[in-house]
Design a protein around this motif. Structure first.
Motif, PDB file in Angstrom:
ATOM      1  N   GLU A 201       0.924  -1.341  -0.006  1.00 56.63           N
ATOM      2  CA  GLU A 201       0.027  -0.137  -0.153  1.00 56.63           C
ATOM      3  C   GLU A 201       0.950   1.220  -0.060  1.00 56.63           C
ATOM      4  O   GLU A 201       0.461   2.358  -0.101  1.00 56.63           O
ATOM      5  N   ASP A 202       1.936   1.226   0.112  1.00 58.51           N
ATOM      6  CA  ASP A 202       3.028   2.316   0.217  1.00 58.51           C
ATOM      7  C   ASP A 202       3.581   2.638  -1.084  1.00 58.51           C
ATOM      8  O   ASP A 202       4.347   3.733  -1.091  1.00 58.51           O
ATOM      9  N   GLU A 203       3.081   2.193  -2.363  1.00 54.67           N
ATOM     10  CA  GLU A 203       3.707   2.908  -3.685  1.00 54.67           C
ATOM     11  C   GLU A 203       2.687   3.789  -4.036  1.00 54.67           C
ATOM     12  O   GLU A 203       1.464   3.701  -4.389  1.00 54.67           O
ATOM     13  N   GLU A 204       3.192   5.098  -4.180  1.00 60.32           N
ATOM     14  CA  GLU A 204       2.387   6.197  -4.740  1.00 60.32           C
ATOM     15  C   GLU A 204       2.385   6.169  -6.053  1.00 60.32           C
ATOM     16  O   GLU A 204       3.342   5.727  -6.781  1.00 60.32           O
ATOM     17  N   GLU A 205       1.429   6.970  -6.531  1.00 59.12           N
ATOM     18  CA  GLU A 205       1.370   7.268  -7.933  1.00 59.12           C
ATOM     19  C   GLU A 205       2.543   8.114  -8.414  1.00 59.12           C
ATOM     20  O   GLU A 205       3.015   9.242  -7.725  1.00 59.12           O
ATOM     21  N   ASP A 206       3.245   7.904  -9.329  1.00 56.36           N
ATOM     22  CA  ASP A 206       4.329   8.496 -10.044  1.00 56.36           C
ATOM     23  C   ASP A 206       3.977  10.030 -10.446  1.00 56.36           C
ATOM     24  O   ASP A 206       3.064   9.952 -11.254  1.00 56.36           O
ATOM     25  N   PRO A 207       4.368  10.975  -9.903  1.00 57.16           N
ATOM     26  CA  PRO A 207       4.083  12.353 -10.362  1.00 57.16           C
ATOM     27  C   PRO A 207       4.493  12.591 -11.599  1.00 57.16           C
ATOM     28  O   PRO A 207       3.496  13.246 -12.406  1.00 57.16           O
ATOM     29  N   PHE A 208       5.410  11.993 -12.376  1.00 56.87           N
ATOM     30  CA  PHE A 208       5.847  12.132 -13.781  1.00 56.87           C
ATOM     31  C   PHE A 208       4.528  11.711 -14.726  1.00 56.87           C
ATOM     32  O   PHE A 208       4.117  12.121 -15.629  1.00 56.87           O
TER      33      PHE A 208
ATOM     34  N   ARG B  87      10.086   2.311   2.998  1.00 50.69           N
ATOM     35  CA  ARG B  87       8.953   1.453   2.814  1.00 50.69           C
ATOM     36  C   ARG B  87       8.279   1.986   1.659  1.00 50.69           C
ATOM     37  O   ARG B  87       7.133   1.255   1.329  1.00 50.69           O
ATOM     38  N   ARG B  88       8.755   2.744   0.775  1.00 50.91           N
ATOM     39  CA  ARG B  88       7.921   3.241  -0.478  1.00 50.91           C
ATOM     40  C   ARG B  88       8.655   2.576  -1.570  1.00 50.91           C
ATOM     41  O   ARG B  88      10.065   2.666  -1.585  1.00 50.91           O
TER      42      ARG B  88
END
Length: 673
Positions: free
Chosen positions: A23-30, A524-525
């Motif tokens: 759950e710690d993978e965030e959307e890539d801003p690029f 953690r990400r």
């Protein structure tokens, strides 16, 4: 050929779900910005890019990604969303114009049927501007507004103009004095509005700008049609309450604004007033509905405005500057004169000469011929999950204009024009082959795949290493003898590019393309790259040395038993021209929450140490030891990547010597002011 974006037979190493793990993978801003940009520059196609079986007409994912990165390279100090969106919008508009058919916009074809007005003497066509790549200041454009919009990411209004004689359109940066007239939804400067303009400077086509554009001009007149209800209401409501007789000395002194409507009776030739220092002047005599006359004076550069007028036309003047003759030393019997002030806006009802319709003889009819225009009014078809893509005679499908991002799991045989975005998990030179070939393993959220990179002479991509984030376009996918898919890339192919995002100077100073992380987030990400605000800590543990590196690839060289100097990455012998001194720096970075140990080399180390390797090398040994102490608590924005290599049997000869088991590499650094 239609390609359905369905399940793939691709076999990938360490296959993952596209949604990622944990759950710690965030959307890539690029990637997020690419999707946002697509919705801005082609919103009508973005509503359902796969919904038209006739083919997707919006901007392809790889086109947007490549354009964003090209702009980042041009603006090395950083970009904003406004810069990127403006560049994308301009480039996409020009792409569509160049790539589209030379067909006059439909709105102009509709209006042309009732167009009876003769051309003004100085009128030029938009097609002639393209042909000559030139426009004089005195030229007149009789144009129709095809589109009015705000340049994405800015508050700049842009008009797309066409005319009755051209198939091309041209964009005009609207002058700010007219912004209140274009503001939707009730602005008068909108689609299908006719305008005259002159005094235009042409911004000619240059690299990155495929078509000319018109720079803002103050000399613009809006055409009205008394036969149209909206225009008739505007004339009656705004311009018929004032007359020339209602202008008073007290009103002028008190700054009263007038809106006047009158017929152009005469236009004088250009006058040169020698007694006034060579001032240029043109006089336009106006007559209102009561028969009262006033002069409308144009001075110096304003005189070209008269090119837009014709005798007999009705001129509406909103907020003209009113000069009191007695106070202006004007030689006139009239009390007042009208002038073109900074707030003045002009409207025109052109005089149209009536024509007689004459029947052609049968002979003339035969010589005229006829042109059949198929007025295509397509109806909306059923929604299908397919996109039409080009396919060559060998059955290979070109994905260069594919609307979606392609992932490793989407790959199959006979694909060309592929663009992938992912993390470099391994890269090394293939030793026992003819030619210069490197193997690179790229991983995204769905899996990983090996790509063969072919170079004409030598490696030319700068420093690329494990953990770096890369965007590669121009890839081709084929099936190997082992029944696995493999990518190939050649630096000389059309559309081939390789951009290392981790080392882009603009990235750390472009907040629209990244999201700041804390050092405690690193473990953690699963994001491939982290942008952090840090300071240098524990300088007594800072390790600084200089070594020699191979300039084309940025990797360190080593001296062989034979005495030759060889690049540890390219495995080629290096001469003095391609070898330079570089830092090898290991140091502690800290923020409010935690500390990490990281390393860097090249330009990044120079940014952190604020000294060149040659200057540092010239320092005495004691000065070199003491130098890092001057950097304690210096604050930076840095890009960090995990450079720990995955264990892959037979992937390369030896562990990269730079990393020395340090897990984090600093790929870019920017000193905080």
């Amino acid at each position: 050929m239609a390609f359905s974006n369905g399940a793939s037979l691709m076999e990938t190493d360490n296959h993952k779900k596209r949604e990622g793990e944990g759950e710690d993978e965030e959307e890539d801003p690029f990637l997020t910005f690419i999707e946002y940009a697509r919705s801005v520059i082609s919103p009508e196609e973005d509503e359902d890019p796969s919904g038209n079986e006739e083919g997707y007409n919006g901007a392809g994912w790889s086109w947007i990604a490549s354009r964003i990165l090209k702009t980042c390279i041009s603006y090395s100090s950083g970009v904003t969303a406004a810069i990127l969106l403006s560049d994308l919008s301009q480039a996409w508009s020009e792409q569509r114009r160049v790539g589209g058919s030379k067909k006059r916009p439909e709105i102009i074809d509709q209006m042309k049927r009732k167009h009876r007005r003769a051309k003004l003497p100085n009128t030029v066509t938009i097609d002639s501007i393209y042909e000559k790549n030139f426009l004089s200041l005195s030229s007149v454009l009789e144009a129709v507004v095809v589109d009015a919009h705000v340049l994405p990411g800015t508050n700049i209004y842009m008009l797309t103009l066409g005319d009755y004689w051209s198939s091309n359109t041209i964009d005009l940066y609207l002058h700010r004095r007219y912004y209140d007239l274009v503001d939707p939804p009730n602005g008068i400067l909108k689609k299908a509005r006719e305008i005259f303009l002159t005094g235009c400077y042409l911004r000619t086509a240059k690299e990155g700008c495929g078509s000319p554009r018109l720079l803002p001009t103050e000399y613009l007149v809006i055409l009205l049609d008394e036969d149209l209800d909206d225009d008739a209401i505007l004339i009656g409501a705004q311009f018929c309450s004032d007359s020339f007789s209602s202008i008073s000395h007290a009103g002028v002194k008190n700054g009263v604004s007038y809106s006047l409507y009158a017929r152009i009776e005469s236009i004088t030739s250009l006058e040169i007033l020698e007694q006034c220092g060579g001032l240029q002047r043109k006089q336009i005599t106006l007559v209102d509905n009561d028969g009262v006359k006033l002069r409308f004076l144009l001075w110096n550069e304003q005189v070209i405005l008269a090119n837009l007028f014709s005798v007999g036309s009705m001129l509406a003047l909103d907020r003209p500057y009113i000069a009191i003759a007695a106070e202006s030393a004007l030689e006139t019997s009239e009390l007042f004169c009208l002038e073109y002030g900074t707030a003045t806006q002009l409207y025109l009802v052109p005089f149209v000469q009536h024509e007689e319709q004459v029947c052609l003889s049968s002979t003339q009819n035969r010589t005229q011929g006829s042109k059949l225009h198929a007025a295509a009014d397509p109806t909306q078809g059923p929604k299908v999950s397919q996109v039409s893509l080009p396919c060559d005679s060998q059955g290979s499908i070109d994905f260069s204009n594919y609307p979606f991002q392609l992932f490793v799991a989407d790959l199959h045989g006979k694909m060309t024009g592929i663009s992938l975005y992912g993390v470099v998990r391994d890269v090394f030179r293939e030793r026992e082959t003819a030619g210069v070939i490197f193997l690179l393993k790229l991983e995204d959220s769905t899996g990983s795949i090996w790509a063969k990179l072919h170079f004409s002479q030598s490696w030319s991509l700068g420093r690329v290493s494990v953990g770096h984030t890369a965007y590669i376009s121009g890839l081709t996918c084929s099936k190997t003898k082992q029944d696995r898919f493999e990518l190939s890339w050649c630096e000389t192919d059309d559309g081939a590019s390789f951009i290392n995002l981790s080392c882009l100077p603009a990235l750390v100073n472009s907040s629209c393309l990244h999201k700041l992380s804390r050092l405690s987030d690193l473990s953690r990400r699963r994001n491939p790259m982290h942008i952090c605000r840090v300071w240098i800590d524990q300088v007594d543990h800072c390790h600084v040395t200089t070594r020699f590196s191979h300039a084309p690839c940025g990797h360190f060289v080593k001296e062989m038993p034979s005495g030759a100097v060889q690049c540890s990455f390219c495995h080629c012998d290096c001469d003095s021209e391609v070898v330079m001194r570089a830092f090898y720096l290991k140091l502690t970075l800290a923020d409010k929450n935690t500390k990490i140990f990281a390393w860097c080399t090249g330009q990044t180390a120079m940014e952190l140490l604020q000294i060149s390797p040659d200057e540092f090398y010239e320092l005495s040994e004691d000065e070199q030891v003491m130098y890092p102490s001057s950097l304690e608590n210096e604050r930076f924005i840095v890009a960090l990547v995990n450079c720990k290599r995955q264990a892959v049997h037979g992937s390369r000869d030896s562990q990269t010597p730079e990393a020395d088991a340090v897990s984090w590499e600093i790929t870019r650094a920017l000193k905080c002011e």
